[in-house]
Write a protein that holds these residues in place. Sequence first.
Motif, PDB file in Angstrom:
ATOM      1  N   PRO A  55       0.819  -1.217   0.000  1.00  0.00           N
ATOM      2  CA  PRO A  55       0.000   0.000   0.000  1.00  0.00           C
ATOM      3  C   PRO A  55       0.848   1.260   0.000  1.00  0.00           C
ATOM      4  O   PRO A  55       1.969   1.278   0.509  1.00  0.00           O
ATOM      5  CB  PRO A  55      -0.792  -0.120   1.305  1.00  0.00           C
ATOM      6  CG  PRO A  55       0.101  -0.932   2.198  1.00  0.00           C
ATOM      7  CD  PRO A  55       0.782  -1.916   1.292  1.00  0.00           C
ATOM      8  N   SER A  56       0.283   2.319  -0.575  1.00  0.00           N
ATOM      9  CA  SER A  56       0.935   3.627  -0.538  1.00  0.00           C
ATOM     10  C   SER A  56       0.633   4.297   0.799  1.00  0.00           C
ATOM     11  O   SER A  56      -0.271   3.898   1.540  1.00  0.00           O
ATOM     12  CB  SER A  56       0.405   4.505  -1.676  1.00  0.00           C
ATOM     13  OG  SER A  56      -0.967   4.819  -1.455  1.00  0.00           O
ATOM     14  N   ALA A  57       1.372   5.357   1.100  1.00  0.00           N
ATOM     15  CA  ALA A  57       1.127   6.120   2.321  1.00  0.00           C
ATOM     16  C   ALA A  57      -0.273   6.717   2.302  1.00  0.00           C
ATOM     17  O   ALA A  57      -0.973   6.729   3.323  1.00  0.00           O
ATOM     18  CB  ALA A  57       2.182   7.220   2.462  1.00  0.00           C
ATOM     19  N   ALA A  58      -0.700   7.221   1.142  1.00  0.00           N
ATOM     20  CA  ALA A  58      -2.029   7.829   1.044  1.00  0.00           C
ATOM     21  C   ALA A  58      -3.124   6.796   1.288  1.00  0.00           C
ATOM     22  O   ALA A  58      -4.115   7.069   1.983  1.00  0.00           O
ATOM     23  CB  ALA A  58      -2.204   8.478  -0.327  1.00  0.00           C
ATOM     24  N   LEU A  59      -2.962   5.580   0.747  1.00  0.00           N
ATOM     25  CA  LEU A  59      -3.965   4.535   0.952  1.00  0.00           C
ATOM     26  C   LEU A  59      -4.026   4.145   2.430  1.00  0.00           C
ATOM     27  O   LEU A  59      -5.113   3.989   3.005  1.00  0.00           O
ATOM     28  CB  LEU A  59      -3.650   3.330   0.076  1.00  0.00           C
ATOM     29  CG  LEU A  59      -4.712   2.228   0.032  1.00  0.00           C
ATOM     30  CD1 LEU A  59      -4.687   1.525  -1.314  1.00  0.00           C
ATOM     31  CD2 LEU A  59      -4.527   1.211   1.148  1.00  0.00           C
ATOM     32  N   LEU A  60      -2.866   3.995   3.065  1.00  0.00           N
ATOM     33  CA  LEU A  60      -2.846   3.655   4.487  1.00  0.00           C
ATOM     34  C   LEU A  60      -3.520   4.746   5.310  1.00  0.00           C
ATOM     35  O   LEU A  60      -4.244   4.458   6.264  1.00  0.00           O
ATOM     36  CB  LEU A  60      -1.410   3.446   4.962  1.00  0.00           C
ATOM     37  CG  LEU A  60      -0.712   2.187   4.472  1.00  0.00           C
ATOM     38  CD1 LEU A  60       0.738   2.170   4.922  1.00  0.00           C
ATOM     39  CD2 LEU A  60      -1.426   0.935   4.966  1.00  0.00           C
ATOM     40  N   GLY A  61      -3.287   6.002   4.946  1.00  0.00           N
ATOM     41  CA  GLY A  61      -3.924   7.104   5.657  1.00  0.00           C
ATOM     42  C   GLY A  61      -5.440   7.032   5.576  1.00  0.00           C
ATOM     43  O   GLY A  61      -6.143   7.333   6.549  1.00  0.00           O
ATOM     44  N   ARG A  62      -5.959   6.616   4.424  1.00  0.00           N
ATOM     45  CA  ARG A  62      -7.407   6.505   4.251  1.00  0.00           C
ATOM     46  C   ARG A  62      -7.970   5.344   5.077  1.00  0.00           C
ATOM     47  O   ARG A  62      -9.077   5.432   5.618  1.00  0.00           O
ATOM     48  CB  ARG A  62      -7.753   6.324   2.775  1.00  0.00           C
ATOM     49  CG  ARG A  62      -7.375   7.509   1.902  1.00  0.00           C
ATOM     50  CD  ARG A  62      -7.802   7.294   0.463  1.00  0.00           C
ATOM     51  NE  ARG A  62      -9.249   7.431   0.326  1.00  0.00           N
ATOM     52  CZ  ARG A  62      -9.885   8.576   0.128  1.00  0.00           C
ATOM     53  NH1 ARG A  62      -9.192   9.709   0.079  1.00  0.00           N
ATOM     54  NH2 ARG A  62     -11.185   8.603  -0.012  1.00  0.00           N
ATOM     55  N   LEU A  63      -7.218   4.253   5.180  1.00  0.00           N
ATOM     56  CA  LEU A  63      -7.692   3.101   5.932  1.00  0.00           C
ATOM     57  C   LEU A  63      -7.645   3.337   7.441  1.00  0.00           C
ATOM     58  O   LEU A  63      -8.481   2.803   8.185  1.00  0.00           O
ATOM     59  CB  LEU A  63      -6.857   1.868   5.593  1.00  0.00           C
ATOM     60  CG  LEU A  63      -6.982   1.313   4.173  1.00  0.00           C
ATOM     61  CD1 LEU A  63      -6.013   0.146   3.981  1.00  0.00           C
ATOM     62  CD2 LEU A  63      -8.411   0.861   3.877  1.00  0.00           C
ATOM     63  N   CYS A  64      -6.675   4.124   7.899  1.00  0.00           N
ATOM     64  CA  CYS A  64      -6.469   4.271   9.338  1.00  0.00           C
ATOM     65  C   CYS A  64      -7.656   4.924  10.046  1.00  0.00           C
ATOM     66  O   CYS A  64      -7.997   4.524  11.159  1.00  0.00           O
ATOM     67  CB  CYS A  64      -5.201   5.084   9.600  1.00  0.00           C
ATOM     68  SG  CYS A  64      -3.693   4.096   9.480  1.00  0.00           S
ATOM     69  N   GLY A  65      -8.281   5.917   9.434  1.00  0.00           N
ATOM     70  CA  GLY A  65      -9.385   6.612  10.088  1.00  0.00           C
ATOM     71  C   GLY A  65     -10.502   5.678  10.536  1.00  0.00           C
ATOM     72  O   GLY A  65     -10.837   5.615  11.724  1.00  0.00           O
ATOM     73  N   PRO A  66     -11.111   4.915   9.622  1.00  0.00           N
ATOM     74  CA  PRO A  66     -12.177   3.978  10.008  1.00  0.00           C
ATOM     75  C   PRO A  66     -11.707   2.890  10.973  1.00  0.00           C
ATOM     76  O   PRO A  66     -12.518   2.314  11.694  1.00  0.00           O
ATOM     77  CB  PRO A  66     -12.611   3.362   8.674  1.00  0.00           C
ATOM     78  CG  PRO A  66     -12.199   4.342   7.635  1.00  0.00           C
ATOM     79  CD  PRO A  66     -10.944   4.969   8.156  1.00  0.00           C
ATOM     80  N   LEU A  67     -10.406   2.619  10.995  1.00  0.00           N
ATOM     81  CA  LEU A  67      -9.875   1.602  11.901  1.00  0.00           C
ATOM     82  C   LEU A  67      -9.563   2.159  13.285  1.00  0.00           C
ATOM     83  O   LEU A  67      -9.119   1.425  14.174  1.00  0.00           O
ATOM     84  CB  LEU A  67      -8.606   0.973  11.308  1.00  0.00           C
ATOM     85  CG  LEU A  67      -8.801   0.168  10.024  1.00  0.00           C
ATOM     86  CD1 LEU A  67      -7.467  -0.296   9.470  1.00  0.00           C
ATOM     87  CD2 LEU A  67      -9.722  -1.020  10.261  1.00  0.00           C
ATOM     88  N   GLY A  68      -9.781   3.482  13.467  1.00  0.00           N
ATOM     89  CA  GLY A  68      -9.520   4.100  14.764  1.00  0.00           C
ATOM     90  C   GLY A  68      -8.051   4.221  15.097  1.00  0.00           C
ATOM     91  O   GLY A  68      -7.659   4.258  16.263  1.00  0.00           O
ATOM     92  N   LEU A  69      -7.201   4.302  14.069  1.00  0.00           N
ATOM     93  CA  LEU A  69      -5.761   4.390  14.247  1.00  0.00           C
ATOM     94  C   LEU A  69      -5.212   5.628  13.565  1.00  0.00           C
ATOM     95  O   LEU A  69      -5.788   6.111  12.584  1.00  0.00           O
ATOM     96  CB  LEU A  69      -5.061   3.168  13.629  1.00  0.00           C
ATOM     97  CG  LEU A  69      -5.323   1.800  14.243  1.00  0.00           C
ATOM     98  CD1 LEU A  69      -4.728   0.717  13.327  1.00  0.00           C
ATOM     99  CD2 LEU A  69      -4.714   1.713  15.626  1.00  0.00           C
ATOM    100  N   THR A  70      -4.098   6.123  14.060  1.00  0.00           N
ATOM    101  CA  THR A  70      -3.311   7.082  13.287  1.00  0.00           C
ATOM    102  C   THR A  70      -2.279   6.273  12.502  1.00  0.00           C
ATOM    103  O   THR A  70      -2.017   5.098  12.810  1.00  0.00           O
ATOM    104  CB  THR A  70      -2.579   8.074  14.196  1.00  0.00           C
ATOM    105  OG1 THR A  70      -1.615   7.361  14.990  1.00  0.00           O
ATOM    106  CG2 THR A  70      -3.562   8.815  15.108  1.00  0.00           C
TER     107      THR A  70
END
Length: 201
Positions: A55-70
């Motif tokens: 995954p790219s950094a941008a994709l990980l950033g999008r996934l982190c929000g719904p997962l409750g993570l930074t």
Amino acid sequence: MNDGDAGGAGGFGARLARELRSARLDRRLSTAALAEASGVSRGAVLKVESGASQPSAALLGRLCGPLGLTLSELFARVEEPGRQDERVVRGAEAPVWTDPASGYRRRSLSPAGAHLELTEIELPAGAAVTYPAAAYARVHQQVWVLAGTLSLTEGTVEHVLAAGDCLTLGPAADCTFRAPAAEPGAEPGARTRYLVVTAPR
């Protein structure tokens, strides 16, 4: 750990895939629900969780929000095995991850469990990475530019930061970090380098 640690069952990529799946299951989200909440396709979620794609950094950033993570919390989960008892991180041993899409390079400087998280970022000339507001909802952040120039667009406000400048991010907003394109005659491989300091809200 360094960029070469991506392969193998115990490598960074495999651990990242496992941690993302574990975080999704902890939130009792299906892959379809995570895809909808993050704006990422279900196919992309499945590929990342299986380790089939990096995954790219941008994709990980999008996934982190719904997962409750930074993003920092996610990387800490992946990087911390074997580091739990360390209070010193030696520069040569600091975990490094490179975004396959932009060439963005992330180096974790803080010992495991530290209240403040220090992350050194390098952006190649002309590269940009965007994170959604959800990635910042639970943290305070400051950005200190160490070398080069950084254009940081926070919502609708653009900050142009030179070496030595430090910015405190305001209320959570979509943010784009951009390094200017290389000027004629610039040294090949020139990068913007900055430090991100993160603390819980």
